[in-house]
Design an enzyme around this catalytic site. Structure first.
Site, PDB file in Angstrom:
ATOM      1  N   ASN A 123     -11.399  19.946  90.119  1.00  0.00           N
ATOM      2  CA  ASN A 123     -11.749  19.122  88.960  1.00  0.00           C
ATOM      3  C   ASN A 123     -10.936  19.625  87.769  1.00  0.00           C
ATOM      4  O   ASN A 123     -11.242  20.672  87.213  1.00  0.00           O
ATOM      5  CB  ASN A 123     -13.258  19.254  88.690  1.00  0.00           C
ATOM      6  N   LYS A 169     -10.732  18.436  84.899  1.00  0.00           N
ATOM      7  CA  LYS A 169     -11.384  18.142  83.615  1.00  0.00           C
ATOM      8  C   LYS A 169     -10.363  17.529  82.641  1.00  0.00           C
ATOM      9  O   LYS A 169      -9.465  16.832  83.073  1.00  0.00           O
ATOM     10  CB  LYS A 169     -12.044  19.399  83.045  1.00  0.00           C
ATOM     11  N   HIS A 203     -21.414  14.964  86.871  1.00  0.00           N
ATOM     12  CA  HIS A 203     -21.059  16.346  86.521  1.00  0.00           C
ATOM     13  C   HIS A 203     -21.913  16.783  85.339  1.00  0.00           C
ATOM     14  O   HIS A 203     -22.234  15.983  84.455  1.00  0.00           O
ATOM     15  CB  HIS A 203     -19.559  16.413  86.173  1.00  0.00           C
ATOM     16  N   GLU A 217     -21.247  18.305  82.732  1.00  0.00           N
ATOM     17  CA  GLU A 217     -20.649  18.042  81.409  1.00  0.00           C
ATOM     18  C   GLU A 217     -20.859  16.580  81.012  1.00  0.00           C
ATOM     19  O   GLU A 217     -21.019  16.261  79.831  1.00  0.00           O
ATOM     20  CB  GLU A 217     -19.154  18.429  81.438  1.00  0.00           C
ATOM     21  N   GLU A 221     -23.945  22.617  91.624  1.00  0.00           N
ATOM     22  CA  GLU A 221     -23.247  23.346  90.575  1.00  0.00           C
ATOM     23  C   GLU A 221     -24.264  23.852  89.555  1.00  0.00           C
ATOM     24  O   GLU A 221     -24.639  23.112  88.631  1.00  0.00           O
ATOM     25  CB  GLU A 221     -22.260  22.425  89.858  1.00  0.00           C
ATOM     26  N   GLY A 239     -17.777  27.452  84.450  1.00  0.00           N
ATOM     27  CA  GLY A 239     -16.858  27.905  83.408  1.00  0.00           C
ATOM     28  C   GLY A 239     -17.287  29.184  82.721  1.00  0.00           C
ATOM     29  O   GLY A 239     -16.767  29.541  81.670  1.00  0.00           O
ATOM     30  N   SER A 283     -17.560  28.685  88.780  1.00  0.00           N
ATOM     31  CA  SER A 283     -16.736  29.892  88.701  1.00  0.00           C
ATOM     32  C   SER A 283     -16.245  30.370  90.072  1.00  0.00           C
ATOM     33  O   SER A 283     -16.181  31.572  90.332  1.00  0.00           O
ATOM     34  CB  SER A 283     -17.489  31.007  87.970  1.00  0.00           C
TER      35      SER A 283
END
Ligand code: PEP
Length: 253
Positions: free
Chosen positions: A9, A11, A96, A98, A166, A172, A211
């Site tokens: 991904n 992003k 996701h 985010e 996730e 991250g 991560s």
């Protein structure tokens, strides 16, 4: 045995030229994965077509990072399943964390997007995961269970569905779930799928994301219910991404 998937991904990173260069490096370094696993790249919308031109004819496939659930019309800034297919996508990442956090995506939106994907011949990669506070409060399974069930409401067939667990606190941050922590949730998700869909759930890929690096992925992919990775930061450098793919290949041996 379910074949693994390693999905990158990207992003909101990489211009078309940068994305093409990265995809070329990945293709150049890719070992033989035929029949063993699948590698997927998820660039930004504007970069999809350029990356598709690099990967077409290779074992690497393309994903979008999002999709809208309407077919066309006055939805400024959105993108349809047909447009994503046209750009060369096989998969679409949906829900996701985010998107849920910054763009207020709900489980209801996620469900509409999953339905639209499947109806249009795109395969959804559905992201679920708990926040730090939710894990601290001991409600990880409650939260993830609701996300999985709501995302799949009204879906009769898991054949083209991938789930990505996730944990939000691991994305991250450099703090990844231990293999045992991750496996607990993967097994829980598998059990939910088995309760609803029966034996086909054994074949459903459940990816881990948060991560992931070449250093920590070997132990994660060795777990029974972990079938691959959704990779953010480490997918932006070909060496790191190829290292993760190598760990996945070692699982086949
Ligand atoms: C992600 O964005 O899906 C992700 C897992 O990111 P990272 O690997 O950087 O934690």
């Amino acid at each position: 045995m379910t074949t693994w998937m390693v999905a990158g991904n990207w992003k909101m990173n990489n211009t078309a030229a940068e994305g093409v260069a990265l995809a070329q490096e990945i293709i150049a370094g890719l070992p033989d994965i035929a029949g063993r696993g699948e590698v997927v790249l998820a660039p930004s919308f504007t970069v999809l077509r350029s990356v598709y031109d690099v990967i077409k004819g290779s074992p690497v496939t393309l994903a979008s990072q999002n999709i809208f659930f309407e077919d066309k019309g006055a939805y400024t800034g959105e993108i349809s399943a047909a447009m994503l297919r046209d750009a060369g996508c096989t998969y679409a990442i949906i829900g996701h964390s985010e998107r849920r956090k910054y763009f207020h995506e709900t489980d209801g939106n996620v469900n509409l997007k999953v339905k639209k994907c499947l109806a249009a011949g795109l395969k959804p990669i559905i992201c679920v995961g708990e926040t730090d506070e939710e894990r601290e409060a001991g409600i990880t399974e409650f939260v993830v269970g609701i996300q999985v069930k709501k995302a799949l409401a009204g879906i009769n067939d898991l054949a083209h569905v991938t789930i990505a667990y996730e944990p939000v606190w691991a994305i991250g941050t450099g703090k990844n779930a231990t293999p045992v922590e991750a496996e607990e949730v993967h097994e829980f998700i598998r059990n939910i799928l088995s309760d609803v869909y029966g034996s086909p759930a054994v074949e459903t890929r459940i990816l881990y994301g948060g991560s992931v690096t070449a250093d920590n992925f070997g132990e994660l992919i060795a777990m029974k219910d972990i079938n691959g990775a959704l990779v953010g930061g480490a997918s932006l450098k070909s060496g790191n991404f190829l290292g993760i793919i190598s760990r996945a290949l070692e699982r086949n041996t």
